[in-house]
Design a protein around this motif. Sequence first.
Motif, PDB file in Angstrom:
ATOM      1  N   VAL A   1       0.902  -1.201  -0.125  1.00  0.00           N
ATOM      2  CA  VAL A   1      -0.159  -0.172  -0.122  1.00  0.00           C
ATOM      3  C   VAL A   1       0.894   1.694   0.094  1.00  0.00           C
ATOM      4  CG1 VAL A   1      -1.527   1.865   1.399  1.00  0.00           C
ATOM      5  CG2 VAL A   1      -2.051  -1.215   0.912  1.00  0.00           C
ATOM      6  N   ASN A   2       1.604   0.988   0.835  1.00  0.00           N
ATOM      7  CA  ASN A   2       2.725   2.776   1.050  1.00  0.00           C
ATOM      8  C   ASN A   2       3.824   3.052  -0.219  1.00  0.00           C
ATOM      9  OD1 ASN A   2       1.693   2.885   3.418  1.00  0.00           O
ATOM     10  ND2 ASN A   2       3.881   0.862   4.437  1.00  0.00           N
ATOM     11  N   ARG A   3       4.344   1.664  -1.113  1.00  0.00           N
ATOM     12  CA  ARG A   3       4.412   1.813  -2.755  1.00  0.00           C
ATOM     13  C   ARG A   3       3.483   2.566  -3.275  1.00  0.00           C
ATOM     14  NH1 ARG A   3       4.721  -0.450  -7.324  1.00  0.00           N
ATOM     15  NH2 ARG A   3       3.361  -1.872  -6.704  1.00  0.00           N
ATOM     16  N   LEU A   4       2.534   2.418  -3.695  1.00  0.00           N
ATOM     17  CA  LEU A   4       1.858   2.717  -4.138  1.00  0.00           C
ATOM     18  C   LEU A   4       1.486   4.438  -3.739  1.00  0.00           C
ATOM     19  CD1 LEU A   4      -0.913  -0.544  -4.571  1.00  0.00           C
ATOM     20  CD2 LEU A   4       0.685   0.571  -6.002  1.00  0.00           C
ATOM     21  N   GLU A   5       1.065   4.130  -2.294  1.00  0.00           N
ATOM     22  CA  GLU A   5       0.629   5.414  -2.418  1.00  0.00           C
ATOM     23  C   GLU A   5       1.336   6.730  -2.624  1.00  0.00           C
ATOM     24  OE1 GLU A   5      -1.427   8.522  -0.566  1.00  0.00           O
ATOM     25  OE2 GLU A   5      -2.434   6.880  -0.557  1.00  0.00           O
ATOM     26  N   ASN A   6       3.076   6.227  -2.430  1.00  0.00           N
ATOM     27  CA  ASN A   6       4.157   7.572  -2.871  1.00  0.00           C
ATOM     28  C   ASN A   6       4.367   7.128  -4.829  1.00  0.00           C
ATOM     29  OD1 ASN A   6       5.110   8.471  -0.288  1.00  0.00           O
ATOM     30  ND2 ASN A   6       4.036   6.231   0.151  1.00  0.00           N
ATOM     31  N   ALA A   7       3.973   6.665  -4.908  1.00  0.00           N
ATOM     32  CA  ALA A   7       3.758   5.737  -6.612  1.00  0.00           C
ATOM     33  C   ALA A   7       5.080   5.877  -7.226  1.00  0.00           C
ATOM     34  CB  ALA A   7       3.989   7.051  -7.153  1.00  0.00           C
ATOM     35  N   ILE A   8       6.038   5.105  -6.520  1.00  0.00           N
ATOM     36  CA  ILE A   8       7.604   4.392  -6.089  1.00  0.00           C
ATOM     37  C   ILE A   8       7.245   2.360  -7.190  1.00  0.00           C
ATOM     38  CG2 ILE A   8       9.172   3.371  -5.350  1.00  0.00           C
ATOM     39  CD1 ILE A   8       8.599   5.549  -2.479  1.00  0.00           C
ATOM     40  N   ASP A   9       7.737   3.048  -8.634  1.00  0.00           N
ATOM     41  CA  ASP A   9       8.036   1.619  -9.845  1.00  0.00           C
ATOM     42  C   ASP A   9       9.175   1.023  -9.538  1.00  0.00           C
ATOM     43  OD1 ASP A   9       9.668   3.201 -10.387  1.00  0.00           O
ATOM     44  OD2 ASP A   9       7.665   3.909 -12.291  1.00  0.00           O
ATOM     45  N   ASN A  10      10.110   1.277  -8.616  1.00  0.00           N
ATOM     46  CA  ASN A  10      11.121   0.263  -8.682  1.00  0.00           C
ATOM     47  C   ASN A  10      11.286  -0.214  -7.659  1.00  0.00           C
ATOM     48  OD1 ASN A  10      12.010   2.417  -6.946  1.00  0.00           O
ATOM     49  ND2 ASN A  10      14.074   1.972  -7.760  1.00  0.00           N
ATOM     50  N   ILE A  11      10.388  -0.282  -6.546  1.00  0.00           N
ATOM     51  CA  ILE A  11      10.369  -1.642  -5.652  1.00  0.00           C
ATOM     52  C   ILE A  11       9.620  -2.792  -5.567  1.00  0.00           C
ATOM     53  CG2 ILE A  11      10.314  -1.935  -2.800  1.00  0.00           C
ATOM     54  CD1 ILE A  11      10.187   1.159  -2.762  1.00  0.00           C
ATOM     55  N   GLU A  12       9.927  -3.754  -5.494  1.00  0.00           N
ATOM     56  CA  GLU A  12       8.992  -5.303  -5.179  1.00  0.00           C
ATOM     57  C   GLU A  12       9.331  -5.699  -3.505  1.00  0.00           C
ATOM     58  OE1 GLU A  12       9.233  -7.642  -9.064  1.00  0.00           O
ATOM     59  OE2 GLU A  12      11.308  -6.400  -9.780  1.00  0.00           O
ATOM     60  N   PHE A  13       8.069  -6.572  -3.490  1.00  0.00           N
ATOM     61  CA  PHE A  13       7.998  -6.081  -1.976  1.00  0.00           C
ATOM     62  C   PHE A  13       7.882  -7.811  -1.905  1.00  0.00           C
ATOM     63  CE2 PHE A  13       7.165  -1.920  -1.169  1.00  0.00           C
ATOM     64  CZ  PHE A  13       8.309  -2.170   0.039  1.00  0.00           C
ATOM     65  N   VAL A  14       8.341  -8.908  -1.308  1.00  0.00           N
ATOM     66  CA  VAL A  14       8.016  -9.907  -1.499  1.00  0.00           C
ATOM     67  C   VAL A  14       8.021 -10.353   0.329  1.00  0.00           C
ATOM     68  CG1 VAL A  14       9.147 -12.479  -1.693  1.00  0.00           C
ATOM     69  CG2 VAL A  14       9.772 -10.730  -3.292  1.00  0.00           C
ATOM     70  N   ARG A  15       7.033 -11.512   0.151  1.00  0.00           N
ATOM     71  CA  ARG A  15       6.616 -12.290   1.251  1.00  0.00           C
ATOM     72  C   ARG A  15       7.680 -13.942   2.228  1.00  0.00           C
ATOM     73  NH1 ARG A  15       2.637 -14.888   5.191  1.00  0.00           N
ATOM     74  NH2 ARG A  15       1.529 -15.202   3.610  1.00  0.00           N
ATOM     75  N   MET A  16       8.498 -13.223   2.761  1.00  0.00           N
ATOM     76  CA  MET A  16       9.074 -14.184   2.762  1.00  0.00           C
ATOM     77  C   MET A  16      10.595 -13.912   3.451  1.00  0.00           C
ATOM     78  SD  MET A  16      12.104 -15.771  -0.346  1.00  0.00           S
ATOM     79  CE  MET A  16      11.514 -16.485  -1.470  1.00  0.00           C
ATOM     80  N   SER A  17      11.125 -15.251   4.541  1.00  0.00           N
ATOM     81  CA  SER A  17      11.375 -15.572   5.529  1.00  0.00           C
ATOM     82  C   SER A  17      13.314 -14.837   5.415  1.00  0.00           C
ATOM     83  CB  SER A  17      12.387 -16.474   6.043  1.00  0.00           C
ATOM     84  OG  SER A  17      12.286 -17.066   5.479  1.00  0.00           O
ATOM     85  N   ALA A  18      13.874 -14.197   6.218  1.00  0.00           N
ATOM     86  CA  ALA A  18      15.495 -14.169   4.956  1.00  0.00           C
ATOM     87  C   ALA A  18      16.655 -14.930   5.099  1.00  0.00           C
ATOM     88  CB  ALA A  18      16.501 -13.893   6.303  1.00  0.00           C
ATOM     89  N   GLU A  19      16.180 -16.746   5.961  1.00  0.00           N
ATOM     90  CA  GLU A  19      16.132 -17.861   5.466  1.00  0.00           C
ATOM     91  C   GLU A  19      16.435 -18.058   3.720  1.00  0.00           C
ATOM     92  OE1 GLU A  19      15.327 -17.069   9.360  1.00  0.00           O
ATOM     93  OE2 GLU A  19      14.858 -16.881   8.132  1.00  0.00           O
TER      94      GLU A  19
END
Length: 308
Positions: free
Chosen positions: A201-219
């Motif tokens: 939601v925050n990425r869209l709200e700030n109109a940023i297009d070079n970030i990809e969020f992934v729900r994943m553990s660091a491991e």
Amino acid sequence: MRAEFRLWHEGDQLYYVMFDPKAPKDPVLMDTFPIASQAIQALMPILIAAIKSDNILRHKIFQIEFLGTLAGDMLVTLVYHRRLDEAWQQVAQQLADQLGISIIGRSRKQKQVIGRDYVTETLKVSTGTFSYQQPEQAFTQPNGEVNKAMINWAVAAATQCSGDLLELYCGIGNFTLPLAPCFDNIIATELSKVATAAAQVNRLENAIDNIEFVRMSAEDMSSALANERPFRRLSHLKKPLDSYNLKTLLVDPPRAGLDDKTLEIARQFDKVIYISCNPQTLLANLAALAPSHRIDKLAFLISFPHTT
């Protein structure tokens, strides 16, 4: 900007309390809480007086949680040892309207939302002004002003970097959004479902297009980078993981620090930006990274002044 208190019932009286770990059965009355934000300090006596004077709000309440923002938003969570009914919703709505806040009522397997279950924050930092949705149950930095200083420090460190960024433990995108102008692409991972949804939601709200969020553990991300097995959660990336120019790693781990597998992956990055909330595990992780990296920049920022 965040504070949590138990409530202590003594006859007709009601008190905010905390407990010393050395004396866990002895309540420490908290008439005031000077390290909280001014908004939380101002709300504390008004709120407890309102709860104390209303039998429905007061009945079997045992905890209050405050979540505020520098932008002036406020959310209060009231936690009960009983099921919340329609009568509770009515008086809670009246209280929320009276105080101009959102209220969440919680009991076992129950969540009642009066208003919103998140607050909105606006942070002006060196790369711009960014807005954030901060959900009630997602981690957010507790000190708003120190958080801005941390973001600016991370941005200054990133100016020495190039290519793409991998961020682990990204939360709601606190560092991710302001760092977007510093890199070609950012892949940011977070295990919490609530935080990942807020980050999108925050990425869209700030109109940023070079970030990809992934729900994943660091491991798991470490396993993906090592090509140990494919992960379906990476299938939405713009291109295959191994085609990104991942030269910088940003980590903001929990108190336990980085696990051995993630440390092994960190050794392969040109630069590592490490945000720590535990000096002991930071020290151990720095020792583990010493053979492959040297410290270029170091800063100490105190989120809890006047405490140990």
